[in-house]
Design a protein around this motif. Structure first.
Motif, PDB file in Angstrom:
ATOM      1  N   ILE A   1       0.841  -1.205   0.000  1.00  0.00           N
ATOM      2  CA  ILE A   1       0.000   0.000   0.000  1.00  0.00           C
ATOM      3  C   ILE A   1       0.875   1.252   0.000  1.00  0.00           C
ATOM      4  O   ILE A   1       0.601   2.235  -0.705  1.00  0.00           O
ATOM      5  N   THR A   2       1.952   1.240   0.773  1.00  0.00           N
ATOM      6  CA  THR A   2       2.840   2.403   0.833  1.00  0.00           C
ATOM      7  C   THR A   2       3.487   2.674  -0.519  1.00  0.00           C
ATOM      8  O   THR A   2       3.516   3.816  -1.010  1.00  0.00           O
ATOM      9  N   VAL A   3       4.022   1.623  -1.128  1.00  0.00           N
ATOM     10  CA  VAL A   3       4.649   1.787  -2.452  1.00  0.00           C
ATOM     11  C   VAL A   3       3.608   2.238  -3.476  1.00  0.00           C
ATOM     12  O   VAL A   3       3.879   3.078  -4.338  1.00  0.00           O
ATOM     13  N   HIS A   4       2.410   1.669  -3.368  1.00  0.00           N
ATOM     14  CA  HIS A   4       1.304   2.047  -4.247  1.00  0.00           C
ATOM     15  C   HIS A   4       1.029   3.549  -4.130  1.00  0.00           C
ATOM     16  O   HIS A   4       0.859   4.247  -5.144  1.00  0.00           O
TER      17      HIS A   4
ATOM     18  N   LEU B   1       7.773  14.066 -18.400  1.00  0.00           N
ATOM     19  CA  LEU B   1       7.800  12.806 -19.144  1.00  0.00           C
ATOM     20  C   LEU B   1       8.797  11.827 -18.524  1.00  0.00           C
ATOM     21  O   LEU B   1       8.516  10.620 -18.416  1.00  0.00           O
ATOM     22  N   ILE B   2       9.947  12.333 -18.116  1.00  0.00           N
ATOM     23  CA  ILE B   2      10.954  11.463 -17.479  1.00  0.00           C
ATOM     24  C   ILE B   2      10.400  10.869 -16.187  1.00  0.00           C
ATOM     25  O   ILE B   2      10.519   9.660 -15.923  1.00  0.00           O
ATOM     26  N   ILE B   3       9.787  11.718 -15.361  1.00  0.00           N
ATOM     27  CA  ILE B   3       9.239  11.240 -14.082  1.00  0.00           C
ATOM     28  C   ILE B   3       8.125  10.235 -14.323  1.00  0.00           C
ATOM     29  O   ILE B   3       7.992   9.220 -13.610  1.00  0.00           O
ATOM     30  N   ALA B   4       7.293  10.476 -15.349  1.00  0.00           N
ATOM     31  CA  ALA B   4       6.200   9.552 -15.637  1.00  0.00           C
ATOM     32  C   ALA B   4       6.730   8.178 -16.054  1.00  0.00           C
ATOM     33  O   ALA B   4       6.191   7.135 -15.636  1.00  0.00           O
ATOM     34  N   TRP B   5       7.781   8.160 -16.864  1.00  0.00           N
ATOM     35  CA  TRP B   5       8.373   6.884 -17.254  1.00  0.00           C
ATOM     36  C   TRP B   5       8.968   6.160 -16.027  1.00  0.00           C
ATOM     37  O   TRP B   5       8.854   4.940 -15.900  1.00  0.00           O
ATOM     38  N   ILE B   6       9.601   6.925 -15.135  1.00  0.00           N
ATOM     39  CA  ILE B   6      10.153   6.318 -13.911  1.00  0.00           C
ATOM     40  C   ILE B   6       9.036   5.712 -13.062  1.00  0.00           C
ATOM     41  O   ILE B   6       9.142   4.586 -12.564  1.00  0.00           O
TER      42      ILE B   6
ATOM     43  N   GLN C   1       6.074   0.960 -11.212  1.00  0.00           N
ATOM     44  CA  GLN C   1       4.803   0.244 -11.062  1.00  0.00           C
ATOM     45  C   GLN C   1       4.907  -1.163 -11.641  1.00  0.00           C
ATOM     46  O   GLN C   1       4.438  -2.145 -11.019  1.00  0.00           O
ATOM     47  N   MET C   2       5.543  -1.309 -12.803  1.00  0.00           N
ATOM     48  CA  MET C   2       5.704  -2.645 -13.395  1.00  0.00           C
ATOM     49  C   MET C   2       6.717  -3.476 -12.622  1.00  0.00           C
ATOM     50  O   MET C   2       6.553  -4.701 -12.466  1.00  0.00           O
ATOM     51  N   ALA C   3       7.777  -2.797 -12.107  1.00  0.00           N
ATOM     52  CA  ALA C   3       8.801  -3.540 -11.359  1.00  0.00           C
ATOM     53  C   ALA C   3       8.247  -4.139 -10.083  1.00  0.00           C
ATOM     54  O   ALA C   3       8.637  -5.262  -9.681  1.00  0.00           O
ATOM     55  N   PHE C   4       7.330  -3.449  -9.443  1.00  0.00           N
ATOM     56  CA  PHE C   4       6.741  -3.968  -8.205  1.00  0.00           C
ATOM     57  C   PHE C   4       5.544  -4.866  -8.472  1.00  0.00           C
ATOM     58  O   PHE C   4       4.918  -5.359  -7.540  1.00  0.00           O
ATOM     59  N   GLY C   5       5.200  -5.052  -9.730  1.00  0.00           N
ATOM     60  CA  GLY C   5       4.136  -5.985 -10.072  1.00  0.00           C
ATOM     61  C   GLY C   5       2.739  -5.451  -9.880  1.00  0.00           C
ATOM     62  O   GLY C   5       1.790  -6.243  -9.770  1.00  0.00           O
ATOM     63  N   PHE C   6       2.550  -4.123  -9.875  1.00  0.00           N
ATOM     64  CA  PHE C   6       1.207  -3.562  -9.710  1.00  0.00           C
ATOM     65  C   PHE C   6       0.465  -3.607 -11.046  1.00  0.00           C
ATOM     66  O   PHE C   6       1.032  -3.279 -12.100  1.00  0.00           O
ATOM     67  N   PRO C   7      -0.803  -3.956 -11.048  1.00  0.00           N
ATOM     68  CA  PRO C   7      -1.593  -3.924 -12.285  1.00  0.00           C
ATOM     69  C   PRO C   7      -1.979  -2.484 -12.622  1.00  0.00           C
ATOM     70  O   PRO C   7      -1.858  -1.578 -11.784  1.00  0.00           O
ATOM     71  N   PRO C   8      -2.423  -2.218 -13.843  1.00  0.00           N
ATOM     72  CA  PRO C   8      -2.907  -0.874 -14.193  1.00  0.00           C
ATOM     73  C   PRO C   8      -4.068  -0.467 -13.302  1.00  0.00           C
ATOM     74  O   PRO C   8      -4.990  -1.256 -13.062  1.00  0.00           O
TER      75      PRO C   8
END
Length: 398
Positions: A47-50, A72-77, A82-89
């Motif tokens: 939840i915190t990372v989310h 744009l850079i921050i959005a890509w990061i 989000q993908m690295a931690f395995g969160f769904p869209p």
């Protein structure tokens, strides 16, 4: 990196991003309950990372106007995390659409196309990532898993990519509209400056015509009165009367021009052909005899612009004859069917130099050009000759 924007827009962007975070973050928790991350435990850490990732994405949206490249850079990061931690869209990913809109609407030309490439790449990456998420969710035979993963990746990649391109395209459309508006405003400013410059030139030309002619008459009369006073005081009195009349007329004209300059009012009464006799009389009283020939006569009433141009050209030419000439001056007006031709010729002595330039000759040429005509002036066989041709008729009806 940072664009200059008003504090009002910056405050609105920040407030809008905070509002977006407050709306989408609870929805993200609700939709992601029980499956925030495929592997992150305990739940409070997920939840915190989310929460951090959602804040980062909407923070990028907050600066999309003032710093679109950094956003744009921050959005890509944020998306990569989000993908690295395995969160769904989840709903807070809407912030990415805002960032893509900002790159197209307010970014440089290079960033514009980088944003478009990011929209396409984001669709591909999102499709692959969402397809991979199905691997852990499906418990079927390997062929069925691969088929469904491929279908999900294709479907979701196409959908997300199309949505991202739409957001980028909306920003591009806004960019075109904004540039068109700025171009129109720049054009209006340029037209206003040009109009003001034309008005200043017109007033300067009128001021020169009035003041130069009147002062030439006054100087000639004053010189004549000074020499004639000893022999015949009556001539001096007559000269002083002419000086007073000319000065009053010039003062009236100057006041009219200053009123136009101060209040931007319409033109006041302008000289016509009927005033030429008064002009010739002033020159005659100043000691120069104008020999006037009008052949042929005007075929009817000439347009007002032509009458004004003829009067001002003759006024300046006769003023030059008073100042620089020696003896009489010949004036010829030829009113033809489609044009009027003006020829003013005067001699100049060895002590006097013909006018080679200055505001007077420039003003005469401008007068002729304003009505579509031409004017040339210069020495010719011991005389200074001014020749002008002004079109009349259909050429002036437009």
């Amino acid at each position: 990196m940072f664009r200059p924007i008003s504090r009002t827009w910056l405050a609105l962007d920040i407030v809008g991003s905070v509002f977006g975070l407050l709306v989408t973050l609870p929805l993200s928790f609700v939709l992601g309950t029980g499956s925030l991350s495929a592997w992150m435990q305990p739940e409070w850490l997920a939840i915190t990372v989310h929460l951090v990732i959602g804040t980062v994405l909407w923070g990028a949206a907050a600066i999309a106007r003032i710093a679109p490249a950094l956003a744009l850079i921050i959005a890509w990061i944020g998306a990569a995390a989000q993908m690295a931690f395995g969160f769904p869209p989840v709903p807070f990913d809407i912030a990415v659409f805002v960032v893509l809109f900002g790159t197209a609407a307010w970014g440089s030309r290079r960033l514009l196309w980088i944003g478009g490439a990011s929209a396409l790449a984001g669709g591909i990456v999102a499709g692959l990532y969402m397809g991979l998420l199905q691997v852990d969710l499906l418990r079927e035979s390997p062929p069925d898993v691969l088929t469904r993963v491929a279908l999900v990746a294709l479907l979701m990649g196409t959908t997300v990519g199309f949505a991202l391109v739409i957001a980028w395209g909306a920003g591009l459309l806004w960019r075109v509209v904004r540039h068109g508006r700025e171009t129109r405003e720049a054009q209006l400013r340029a037209e206003a400056v040009a109009s003001e410059e034309q008005e200043r030139v017109r007033i300067a030309r009128d001021m020169h015509d009035v003041v130069a002619h009147s002062l030439a008459v006054v100087i000639a009369q004053a010189d004549g009165a000074r020499y004639a006073a000893a022999a015949d005081p009556g001539i001096a009195q007559q000269a002083l009367g002419t000086i007073a009349t000319t000065a009053r007329s010039a003062l009236s004209d100057v006041r009219m021009l200053l009123t136009q300059l101060r209040h931007r009012q319409g033109d006041g009464p302008q000289p016509t052909l009927a005033d030429l006799e008064t002009l010739f009389a002033q020159v005659r009283q100043a000691g120069v005899e104008p020999r006037v020939t009008v052949d042929p006569m005007p075929p009817g009433e000439p347009p007002g612009a032509i009458q004004l141009a003829v009067y001002r050209i003759l006024q300046e030419a006769l003023t030059n004859a008073l100042r620089h000439g020696d003896g009489g001056v010949d004036v010829r007006l030829s009113w033809l069917a489609d044009r009027v031709e003006i020829v003013v010729s005067n001699g100049f002595g060895t002590a006097a130099r013909p006018p080679a330039g200055g505001h007077g000759l420039i003003g005469m040429r401008e007068r002729a050009q304003l009505v579509g005509g031409t004017l040339v002036a210069g020495p010719d066989s011991g005389s200074f000759v001014v020749r002008a041709t002004l079109p009349i008729g259909s050429a002036l009806a437009r």
